[in-house]
Design an enzyme around this catalytic site. Sequence first.
Site, PDB file in Angstrom:
ATOM      1  N   GLU A 104     -11.289 -10.430  -4.921  1.00 41.43           N
ATOM      2  CA  GLU A 104      -9.852 -10.368  -4.675  1.00 41.43           C
ATOM      3  C   GLU A 104      -9.334 -11.576  -3.909  1.00 41.43           C
ATOM      4  O   GLU A 104      -8.171 -11.628  -3.535  1.00 41.43           O
ATOM      5  CB  GLU A 104      -9.462  -9.059  -3.980  1.00 41.43           C
ATOM      6  CG  GLU A 104     -10.294  -8.671  -2.798  1.00 41.43           C
ATOM      7  CD  GLU A 104      -9.930  -7.281  -2.243  1.00 41.43           C
ATOM      8  OE1 GLU A 104      -8.974  -6.666  -2.724  1.00 41.43           O
ATOM      9  OE2 GLU A 104     -10.608  -6.839  -1.306  1.00 41.43           O
ATOM     10  N   CYS A 145     -10.008  -2.731 -10.438  1.00 45.31           N
ATOM     11  CA  CYS A 145      -9.510  -1.548  -9.730  1.00 45.31           C
ATOM     12  C   CYS A 145      -8.135  -1.784  -9.123  1.00 45.31           C
ATOM     13  O   CYS A 145      -7.601  -0.932  -8.430  1.00 45.31           O
ATOM     14  CB  CYS A 145     -10.501  -1.089  -8.672  1.00 45.31           C
ATOM     15  SG  CYS A 145     -10.777  -2.311  -7.383  1.00 45.31           S
ATOM     16  N   ASP A 194      -4.735  -7.978  -4.570  1.00 43.00           N
ATOM     17  CA  ASP A 194      -4.925  -9.060  -3.610  1.00 43.00           C
ATOM     18  C   ASP A 194      -5.188 -10.382  -4.310  1.00 43.00           C
ATOM     19  O   ASP A 194      -4.778 -11.437  -3.824  1.00 43.00           O
ATOM     20  CB  ASP A 194      -6.078  -8.732  -2.656  1.00 43.00           C
ATOM     21  CG  ASP A 194      -5.596  -7.825  -1.536  1.00 43.00           C
ATOM     22  OD1 ASP A 194      -4.524  -8.102  -0.983  1.00 43.00           O
ATOM     23  OD2 ASP A 194      -6.282  -6.837  -1.229  1.00 43.00           O
ATOM     24  N   HIS A 250       0.813  -1.222   0.000  1.00 41.62           N
ATOM     25  CA  HIS A 250       0.000   0.000   0.000  1.00 41.62           C
ATOM     26  C   HIS A 250       0.838   1.259   0.000  1.00 41.62           C
ATOM     27  O   HIS A 250       0.429   2.284  -0.525  1.00 41.62           O
ATOM     28  CB  HIS A 250      -1.021  -0.044   1.132  1.00 41.62           C
ATOM     29  CG  HIS A 250      -2.178  -0.916   0.771  1.00 41.62           C
ATOM     30  ND1 HIS A 250      -2.249  -2.236   1.119  1.00 41.62           N
ATOM     31  CD2 HIS A 250      -3.265  -0.666  -0.007  1.00 41.62           C
ATOM     32  CE1 HIS A 250      -3.345  -2.761   0.603  1.00 41.62           C
ATOM     33  NE2 HIS A 250      -3.985  -1.835  -0.080  1.00 41.62           N
TER      34      HIS A 250
HETATM   35  C1  PEP Z   1      -6.688  -4.755  -4.841  1.00 44.28           C
HETATM   36  O1  PEP Z   1      -6.472  -5.603  -3.969  1.00 44.28           O
HETATM   37  O2  PEP Z   1      -6.392  -4.920  -6.043  1.00 44.28           O
HETATM   38  C2  PEP Z   1      -7.288  -3.460  -4.494  1.00 44.28           C
HETATM   39  C3  PEP Z   1      -7.649  -2.608  -5.412  1.00 44.28           C
HETATM   40  O3  PEP Z   1      -7.418  -3.156  -3.175  1.00 44.28           O
HETATM   41  P1  PEP Z   1      -6.181  -2.736  -2.273  1.00 44.28           P
HETATM   42  O4  PEP Z   1      -4.994  -2.526  -3.154  1.00 44.28           O
HETATM   43  O5  PEP Z   1      -6.545  -1.501  -1.538  1.00 44.28           O
HETATM   44  O6  PEP Z   1      -6.025  -3.909  -1.358  1.00 44.28           O
HETATM   45 MG    MG Z   2      -7.398  -5.357  -2.033  1.00 42.12          MG
END
Ligand code: PEP
Ligand code: MG
Length: 592
Positions: free
Chosen positions: A451, A522, A475, A204
């Site tokens: 995910e 996403c 994920d 992140h």
């Molecule tokens: C993902 O897991 O691809 C996602 C968009 O959520 P995050 O990156 O916040 O876990």
């Molecule tokens: Mg995620």
Amino acid sequence: MSIQVFGTPVSRGVAIGRAVLVASSRVDVAHYFVAAERVEQEIGRLRQARDIVSAELTALKRDLPQDAPAELSALLDVHQMLLHDETMTSATRQWIVERHYNAEWALSAQLEVLARQFDEMDDEYLRERKADVEQLAERLLRCLARSKPGHSPSAEPDVMRMRDFGGEDPLVLVANDVAPADMIQFKRSVFTGFVTDVGGRTSHTAIVARSLDIPAVVGAREASRLIRQDDWLVIDGDAGVVIVNPSPIVLEEYRFRQRQSELERARLNRLRHTPAVTLDGQPVELLANIEMPGDSAGALEAGAVGVGLFRSEFLFMNRGGDLPGEDEQFQAYRDAVVSMQGLPVTIRTVDIGADKPLDRMSLQELRHEHALNPALGLRAIRWSLAEPDMFRQQLRAILRASAFGKVRILVPMVAHVGEIRMTLEALERARQQLDDAGCAHGEVEIGAMIEVPAAALMIGRFLDHFDFVSIGTNDLIQYTLAIDRSDDAVSHLFDPWHPAVLRLIADTIAKANARGKGVSVCGEMAGDAAFTDLLLAMGLRSFSMHPARIASIKQRVLRADTRRLAAAVEAVLSAEDPALEAARLFSGGLAH
Ligand code: PEP
Ligand code: MG
């Protein structure tokens, strides 16, 4: 001497600037810039801390028992002497005056300088004095912690402005690790690039860095040990290399590349308001991923046609356990919705856990002091369902914001049908409570993030209950391949091209399309131009990414012909090396 440090590239481009080391101290140190008018006040905090520590040392010496060893008294004298030494006092003050660092940061920056000087000493006795300086700095830092000004890291940082004093060299942030919540603070700062020792491509911290749209390298192992304050650095965000104190000729080459990418960026920017439609007339929705309501302005500016992922957890971080209440959340969501001017805003319910703890914590601390496998622990929807009051407050806040524009709710990390049922029940109860209280709320669609492989494999069941799905590839890759996305030791195995991952994605898209339900991606793959043709070929028509990536992806979309692309999907999925096959088929002739 020029050296090179290698890591994982997370954000493209070239950055050139002086190193700003954010040292990891045993005491939790906040790093922020103070505004010009607060510099004196900050120096006052430092002076006050020095006086208090001096008085403490005097009292300690006075109260030493009669039979205490003589060295102890001598040691306290050494500490007292160091405390008043120029290298400690004026040099620390200089960091505040010249760089506008807060007192804690200034002190830890100076500590770093002194520690290196001690390390280089030949005399063993003197070398060992480093520990005294460290102890003293810790005493001062503890004292400063008691005189913290009313600065809340998650609030709008009024103090992150260094533009106030122009003419400075560009700055590059170097740290062992930066917690995602701290990274958010750097959004409004002036760093032109950053380097961390730990982290993977989709940790992140890296994701937030990418949203800053500045060149960055993570997982550069020894970087924060090898690089010194004020070293000149070139960050090659394409190759994942950091060049420390480059020679003039190397510097010139990178300055050239920097100018080239600025030109390219300006060229792409011209596509901002061009609708994203393929050559064969298929409209494609390009949405933005945001972390804070204030990011929506940047999303609109980049030409996003809505927000596909609002990571609401950033509102919850670094508040010392004091979570945002319903009204505070409502205002944040309403701000995002109103500023998107009628375009849809997809608010993901809180995704706390794994590498996004509530409080500032390094990855190492997370791994060692908390669950051994935080990514498999109480995170995302699991946490929300374990905290029903908190969850219902969030749902009510989102529902209230939906009276101001088009809102969609997105639920992270759902894997079980039981979780679906409990989530929908919580939503229904939140609606009922608002109705009972006569509180306005609008219609919302509810979607699930796909995910976890279990969700992708059970996509049919998920589509029975949700209005839309959004594929979280970050994920999905982590859980399909059993690779911790934030661990640099295995980052080479984090492979978005793995056929198992591609199959899960293709299947999810196909089934959602067949049922007429919305499907989006996403995760980071949506903003990576290497995957645009393949995702279009799989039938994807909605991509959500950092606003900074929208123009590049739009360029790919404008050049794509989905009728020809679709025929290539099976060949890529069944190839031994899908990346190679996609490169051959898509950039070769099919797509363009
Ligand atoms: C993902 O897991 O691809 C996602 C968009 O959520 P995050 O990156 O916040 O876990
Ligand atoms: Mg995620």
